[in-house]
Design a protein around this motif. Structure first.
Motif, PDB file in Angstrom:
ATOM      1  N   ALA A 156       0.970  -1.186   0.211  1.00 17.07           N
ATOM      2  CA  ALA A 156       0.093   0.124  -0.071  1.00 17.07           C
ATOM      3  C   ALA A 156       0.718   1.243  -0.153  1.00 17.07           C
ATOM      4  CB  ALA A 156      -0.697  -0.206   1.346  1.00 17.07           C
ATOM      5  N   ALA A 157       2.061   1.159   0.599  1.00 14.17           N
ATOM      6  CA  ALA A 157       3.009   2.395   0.917  1.00 14.17           C
ATOM      7  C   ALA A 157       3.486   2.667  -0.404  1.00 14.17           C
ATOM      8  CB  ALA A 157       3.929   2.167   1.939  1.00 14.17           C
ATOM      9  N   ILE A 158       4.038   1.451  -1.182  1.00 12.52           N
ATOM     10  CA  ILE A 158       4.624   1.623  -2.554  1.00 12.52           C
ATOM     11  C   ILE A 158       3.470   2.295  -3.447  1.00 12.52           C
ATOM     12  CG2 ILE A 158       5.592   0.613  -4.072  1.00 12.52           C
ATOM     13  CD1 ILE A 158       6.806  -1.639  -2.290  1.00 12.52           C
ATOM     14  N   ARG A 159       2.249   1.581  -3.402  1.00  9.95           N
ATOM     15  CA  ARG A 159       1.457   2.114  -4.427  1.00  9.95           C
ATOM     16  C   ARG A 159       0.926   3.514  -4.071  1.00  9.95           C
ATOM     17  NH1 ARG A 159      -2.875  -2.368  -5.493  1.00  9.95           N
ATOM     18  NH2 ARG A 159      -3.724  -0.752  -7.036  1.00  9.95           N
ATOM     19  N   GLU A 160       0.871   4.120  -3.051  1.00 10.04           N
ATOM     20  CA  GLU A 160       0.679   5.374  -2.778  1.00 10.04           C
ATOM     21  C   GLU A 160       1.703   6.529  -3.581  1.00 10.04           C
ATOM     22  OE1 GLU A 160       0.275   6.801   1.156  1.00 10.04           O
ATOM     23  OE2 GLU A 160      -1.904   5.945   1.365  1.00 10.04           O
ATOM     24  N   LYS A 161       2.890   6.029  -3.367  1.00 11.76           N
ATOM     25  CA  LYS A 161       3.810   6.809  -4.010  1.00 11.76           C
ATOM     26  C   LYS A 161       4.002   6.403  -5.407  1.00 11.76           C
ATOM     27  CE  LYS A 161       6.030   8.093  -0.248  1.00 11.76           C
ATOM     28  NZ  LYS A 161       5.484   9.462   0.107  1.00 11.76           N
ATOM     29  N   ILE A 162       3.752   5.225  -5.984  1.00 10.49           N
ATOM     30  CA  ILE A 162       3.988   5.125  -7.332  1.00 10.49           C
ATOM     31  C   ILE A 162       3.067   5.772  -8.126  1.00 10.49           C
ATOM     32  CG2 ILE A 162       2.537   3.012  -7.975  1.00 10.49           C
ATOM     33  CD1 ILE A 162       5.384   1.857  -8.739  1.00 10.49           C
ATOM     34  N   LYS A 163       1.785   6.375  -7.487  1.00 11.42           N
ATOM     35  CA  LYS A 163       0.750   7.041  -8.292  1.00 11.42           C
ATOM     36  C   LYS A 163       1.366   8.309  -8.896  1.00 11.42           C
ATOM     37  CE  LYS A 163      -2.627   6.825  -5.181  1.00 11.42           C
ATOM     38  NZ  LYS A 163      -3.546   7.571  -4.275  1.00 11.42           N
ATOM     39  N   TYR A 164       2.572   8.840  -8.361  1.00 11.45           N
ATOM     40  CA  TYR A 164       3.323   9.863  -8.949  1.00 11.45           C
ATOM     41  C   TYR A 164       4.049   9.589  -9.834  1.00 11.45           C
ATOM     42  CZ  TYR A 164       0.638  11.467  -4.936  1.00 11.45           C
ATOM     43  OH  TYR A 164      -0.410  11.905  -3.949  1.00 11.45           O
ATOM     44  N   SER A 165       4.302   8.581 -10.284  1.00 11.67           N
ATOM     45  CA  SER A 165       5.616   8.155 -11.207  1.00 11.67           C
ATOM     46  C   SER A 165       4.870   7.917 -12.712  1.00 11.67           C
ATOM     47  CB  SER A 165       5.973   6.850 -10.693  1.00 11.67           C
ATOM     48  OG  SER A 165       6.485   6.615  -9.308  1.00 11.67           O
ATOM     49  N   ASN A 166       5.881   7.857 -13.464  1.00  8.65           N
ATOM     50  CA  ASN A 166       5.375   7.865 -14.909  1.00  8.65           C
ATOM     51  C   ASN A 166       5.556   6.299 -15.250  1.00  8.65           C
ATOM     52  OD1 ASN A 166       4.636   8.735 -17.237  1.00  8.65           O
ATOM     53  ND2 ASN A 166       6.756   9.568 -17.942  1.00  8.65           N
ATOM     54  N   VAL A 167       4.414   5.709 -15.132  1.00 12.56           N
ATOM     55  CA  VAL A 167       4.192   4.199 -15.365  1.00 12.56           C
ATOM     56  C   VAL A 167       3.673   4.363 -16.609  1.00 12.56           C
ATOM     57  CG1 VAL A 167       3.487   2.161 -14.919  1.00 12.56           C
ATOM     58  CG2 VAL A 167       4.058   3.584 -13.036  1.00 12.56           C
ATOM     59  N   PRO A 168       4.020   3.537 -17.464  1.00 11.23           N
ATOM     60  CA  PRO A 168       3.380   3.382 -18.839  1.00 11.23           C
ATOM     61  C   PRO A 168       1.770   3.167 -18.746  1.00 11.23           C
ATOM     62  CG  PRO A 168       5.366   1.837 -19.134  1.00 11.23           C
ATOM     63  CD  PRO A 168       5.186   2.418 -17.418  1.00 11.23           C
ATOM     64  N   ALA A 169       0.939   3.576 -19.318  1.00 10.79           N
ATOM     65  CA  ALA A 169      -0.562   3.727 -19.293  1.00 10.79           C
ATOM     66  C   ALA A 169      -1.162   2.523 -19.213  1.00 10.79           C
ATOM     67  CB  ALA A 169      -1.072   4.572 -20.407  1.00 10.79           C
ATOM     68  N   PRO A 170      -0.882   1.543 -19.845  1.00  9.13           N
ATOM     69  CA  PRO A 170      -1.333   0.253 -19.767  1.00  9.13           C
ATOM     70  C   PRO A 170      -1.148  -0.699 -18.535  1.00  9.13           C
ATOM     71  CG  PRO A 170      -0.444   0.167 -21.987  1.00  9.13           C
ATOM     72  CD  PRO A 170       0.021   1.367 -21.039  1.00  9.13           C
ATOM     73  N   LEU A 171       0.186  -0.235 -18.137  1.00  8.98           N
ATOM     74  CA  LEU A 171       0.712  -1.121 -16.892  1.00  8.98           C
ATOM     75  C   LEU A 171       0.134  -0.352 -15.447  1.00  8.98           C
ATOM     76  CD1 LEU A 171       2.321  -3.393 -16.667  1.00  8.98           C
ATOM     77  CD2 LEU A 171       4.358  -2.168 -16.484  1.00  8.98           C
ATOM     78  N   ARG A 172      -0.475   0.797 -15.888  1.00 11.34           N
ATOM     79  CA  ARG A 172      -0.798   1.694 -14.577  1.00 11.34           C
ATOM     80  C   ARG A 172      -1.804   0.830 -13.722  1.00 11.34           C
ATOM     81  NH1 ARG A 172      -2.072   7.259 -16.571  1.00 11.34           N
ATOM     82  NH2 ARG A 172       0.129   7.221 -17.373  1.00 11.34           N
ATOM     83  N   GLY A 173      -1.912   1.036 -12.424  1.00 16.15           N
ATOM     84  CA  GLY A 173      -2.759   0.172 -11.657  1.00 16.15           C
ATOM     85  C   GLY A 173      -2.405  -1.240 -11.448  1.00 16.15           C
ATOM     86  N   LEU A 174      -3.267  -2.083 -11.873  1.00 16.47           N
ATOM     87  CA  LEU A 174      -3.138  -3.330 -11.587  1.00 16.47           C
ATOM     88  C   LEU A 174      -1.993  -4.069 -11.983  1.00 16.47           C
ATOM     89  CD1 LEU A 174      -4.805  -5.686 -10.390  1.00 16.47           C
ATOM     90  CD2 LEU A 174      -5.763  -6.241 -12.663  1.00 16.47           C
ATOM     91  N   GLY A 175      -1.597  -3.858 -13.264  1.00 22.21           N
ATOM     92  CA  GLY A 175      -0.371  -4.432 -13.873  1.00 22.21           C
ATOM     93  C   GLY A 175       0.973  -3.968 -12.973  1.00 22.21           C
ATOM     94  N   MET A 176       1.053  -3.133 -12.465  1.00 24.74           N
ATOM     95  CA  MET A 176       2.160  -2.528 -11.720  1.00 24.74           C
ATOM     96  C   MET A 176       2.080  -3.271 -10.376  1.00 24.74           C
ATOM     97  SD  MET A 176       4.780  -0.968 -12.815  1.00 24.74           S
ATOM     98  CE  MET A 176       6.212  -0.948 -11.753  1.00 24.74           C
ATOM     99  N   ALA A 177       1.040  -3.327  -9.944  1.00 25.34           N
ATOM    100  CA  ALA A 177       0.949  -4.053  -8.536  1.00 25.34           C
ATOM    101  C   ALA A 177       1.220  -5.360  -8.551  1.00 25.34           C
ATOM    102  CB  ALA A 177      -0.767  -3.974  -8.041  1.00 25.34           C
ATOM    103  N   PHE A 178       1.081  -6.008  -9.715  1.00 24.69           N
ATOM    104  CA  PHE A 178       1.598  -7.536  -9.842  1.00 24.69           C
ATOM    105  C   PHE A 178       2.854  -7.689  -9.910  1.00 24.69           C
ATOM    106  CE2 PHE A 178      -2.760  -8.851 -11.197  1.00 24.69           C
ATOM    107  CZ  PHE A 178      -2.876 -10.046 -10.542  1.00 24.69           C
ATOM    108  N   ILE A 179       3.734  -6.609 -10.749  1.00 23.46           N
ATOM    109  CA  ILE A 179       5.066  -6.709 -10.766  1.00 23.46           C
ATOM    110  C   ILE A 179       5.783  -6.382  -9.513  1.00 23.46           C
ATOM    111  CG2 ILE A 179       6.962  -5.676 -12.098  1.00 23.46           C
ATOM    112  CD1 ILE A 179       5.243  -5.634 -14.686  1.00 23.46           C
ATOM    113  N   LEU A 180       5.154  -5.421  -8.724  1.00 22.21           N
ATOM    114  CA  LEU A 180       5.588  -4.914  -7.294  1.00 22.21           C
ATOM    115  C   LEU A 180       5.618  -6.187  -6.630  1.00 22.21           C
ATOM    116  CD1 LEU A 180       3.918  -1.393  -6.800  1.00 22.21           C
ATOM    117  CD2 LEU A 180       6.685  -2.191  -7.110  1.00 22.21           C
ATOM    118  N   THR A 181       4.454  -6.942  -6.587  1.00 23.06           N
ATOM    119  CA  THR A 181       4.293  -8.125  -5.511  1.00 23.06           C
ATOM    120  C   THR A 181       5.395  -9.265  -6.027  1.00 23.06           C
ATOM    121  OG1 THR A 181       2.104  -7.707  -5.754  1.00 23.06           O
ATOM    122  CG2 THR A 181       2.715  -9.631  -4.676  1.00 23.06           C
ATOM    123  N   GLY A 182       5.762  -9.267  -7.350  1.00 21.21           N
ATOM    124  CA  GLY A 182       6.573 -10.147  -7.547  1.00 21.21           C
ATOM    125  C   GLY A 182       7.957  -9.895  -7.099  1.00 21.21           C
TER     126      GLY A 182
END
Lengths: 203, 242
Positions: A156-182
């Motif tokens: 949750a802490a990582i996702r709060e911060k990563i909201k302000y980062s420039n993640v590729p649009a299709p990866l935003r949200g769920l996709g990034m959460a999976f990769i972070l969990t990995g």
């Protein structure tokens, strides 16, 4: 000492989320802010800590061949375990509603969904397959709950911060959460092979 | 499809066809636009740990399709008799009984795979897809349609599961369903680690040495993250705007 060993092992070495993928649904859905994650994490610790010993008692004294009925009733295991879990979750729901209405509203549908949080039932099934005794199962429940709590707070802490980062649009949200969990899973992997029993024995 | 059904039964023309456009949509939608795993984020819990090999993933998918289909059917049949206050417990009991049937059947039919899947078969009970479809669809729809919806969601889940398993098995073990596919073949690999094999099936890309990362549970997360990335770049309307 055994109690602490199993607690540490369940919380860190064999983390329910990061090593076994249990409780993934609510882990991904409720980890958008730290505050709700914190509340849900506490609820999970409580439910796991309570249901594991109760399910141990049921499994040993009602379902096994040496139990009260003297016959092998293990095919009823799933139904009885899930009934215990559902009633415990109902209890937690009533407690949270009374003492913290704001948390109750924030958790919303995910509070009753702890019933179908795989970490809870998974914990009980692991307890059976690993043949834990009563205090072991209590330690495993509390440790597993604590590990789940740590994992959801961290993501949750990582996702709060990563909201302000420039993640590729299709990866935003769920996709990034999976990769972070990995990635977190890989980090926790470095703890495997640590045997708490050996550490305490060395003292 | 619809026309054929109507022609066959001229007397019941006013009834809806057995397998019409709506049923087809229910069956196909979960495969992409409304996939339980990559879009609805349901049922990830019990799934990813079994995907390091293809064979157990197929067994797991079949088990889940069976449970989603029949639990939807039974819940839908009973939907008018279940009081609202105890509906969660009633649904859980239906699911738990079906899973018990699956577990006993698998134990009898294929014990090695049963051992391999261990607790994850039991965890189909808490697979959010099953519960989610019962709540969202089966409680408000007719039995046949609920059954099709259950099967569709099971298929959507199974498709992703097998896809992940294929990627992980090929790159992690160099095999597919246990047959050597890339990398040095098994006998060669046991003597000559990382040495080029001469020829034959199982040594297609003999220089390839297995990527142990893919066998780790964490790899399932990366694979599914990348799958979501691919699906959403292809299907732009799924992009998370929040």
């Amino acid at each position: 000492m055994e109690f602490i060993n199993i607690f540490i092992k369940a919380a860190f070495v064999e983390n329910l989320v990061l090593a076994y993928f249990l409780g993934m649904c609510s882990y991904l859905a409720v980890s958008k802010t730290v505050k709700t994650a914190f509340g849900l994490g506490l609820a999970v610790i409580f439910v796991l800590g309570v249901t594991m010993p109760i399910n141990w008692l049921i499994n040993t004294f009602l379902l096994s061949e040496s139990g009260v009925f003297g016959i092998d009733l293990t095919f009823l295991r799933f139904i009885l375990f899930i009934a215990v879990i559902a009633s415990m979750v109902q209890l937690v729901e009533m407690i949270v509603e009374k003492f913290s209405p704001s948390l109750y509203n924030a958790l919303g549908i995910f509070l009753p969904l702890i019933t179908v949080n795989c970490a809870i039932l998974g914990g009980s099934l692991f307890m059976v397959s690993r043949e834990y005794n009563f205090s072991d199962s209590l330690a495993f429940g509390l440790g597993g709950g604590f590990g789940w709590f740590l994992a959801i707070i961290a993501i949750a802490a990582i996702r709060e911060k990563i909201k302000y980062s420039n993640v590729p649009a299709p990866l935003r949200g769920l996709g990034m959460a999976f990769i972070l969990t990995g990635l977190m899973g890989l980090a926790f992997l470095s703890l495997t092979g640590i045997d708490p029993a050996a550490l305490t024995a060395a003292k | 499809m619809a026309d054929v059904a109507v022609k066959d039964k001229p007397k019941v023309q006013e009834r809806e066809p057995l397998f019409g456009a709506k049923e087809k949509k229910l069956l196909v939608d979960p495969l992409n636009d409304n996939n339980p795993i990559t879009v609805q984020v349901l049922g990830i819990c019990s799934a990813l740990a079994v995907t390091s090999l293809v064979a157990p993933s197929i067994v797991m998918s079949v088990a889940v399709i069976f449970v989603t289909g029949f639990s939807s059917l039974f819940t839908s049949l009973l939907r008018n008799y279940i009081p609202k206050s105890v509906r969660l417990i009633a649904q859980l009991i239906i699911i738990a009984s079906l899973v018990t049937v699956v577990e006993l059947a698998l134990k009898y039919l294929n014990y090695p795979i049963y051992r391999q899947l261990s607790v994850y078969i039991g965890l189909i009970i808490t697979n959010c897809i099953v519960m989610g479809r019962l709540e969202a669809f089966a409680m408000a729809n007719k039995p046949w349609r609920a059954f099709v919806d259950g099967i569709g969601n099971g298929l959507g889940y199974g498709a992703i599961l097998i896809l992940i398993a294929i990627v992980r098995e090929i790159f992690g073990k160099g095999t597919l369903l246990g047959f050597g596919l890339i990398g040095p073949s098994n006998e060669q690999a046991s003597y000559l680690i990382n040495t080029a094999a001469e020829s034959g099936f199982g040594s297609l890309f003999a220089w390839y040495s297995n990527n142990n990362l893919m066998v780790l549970p964490a790899a399932a997360m990366f694979v599914i993250g990348i799958l979501i990335w691919l699906q959403r770049s292809y299907n732009q309307k799924l992009i998370d705007i929040s």
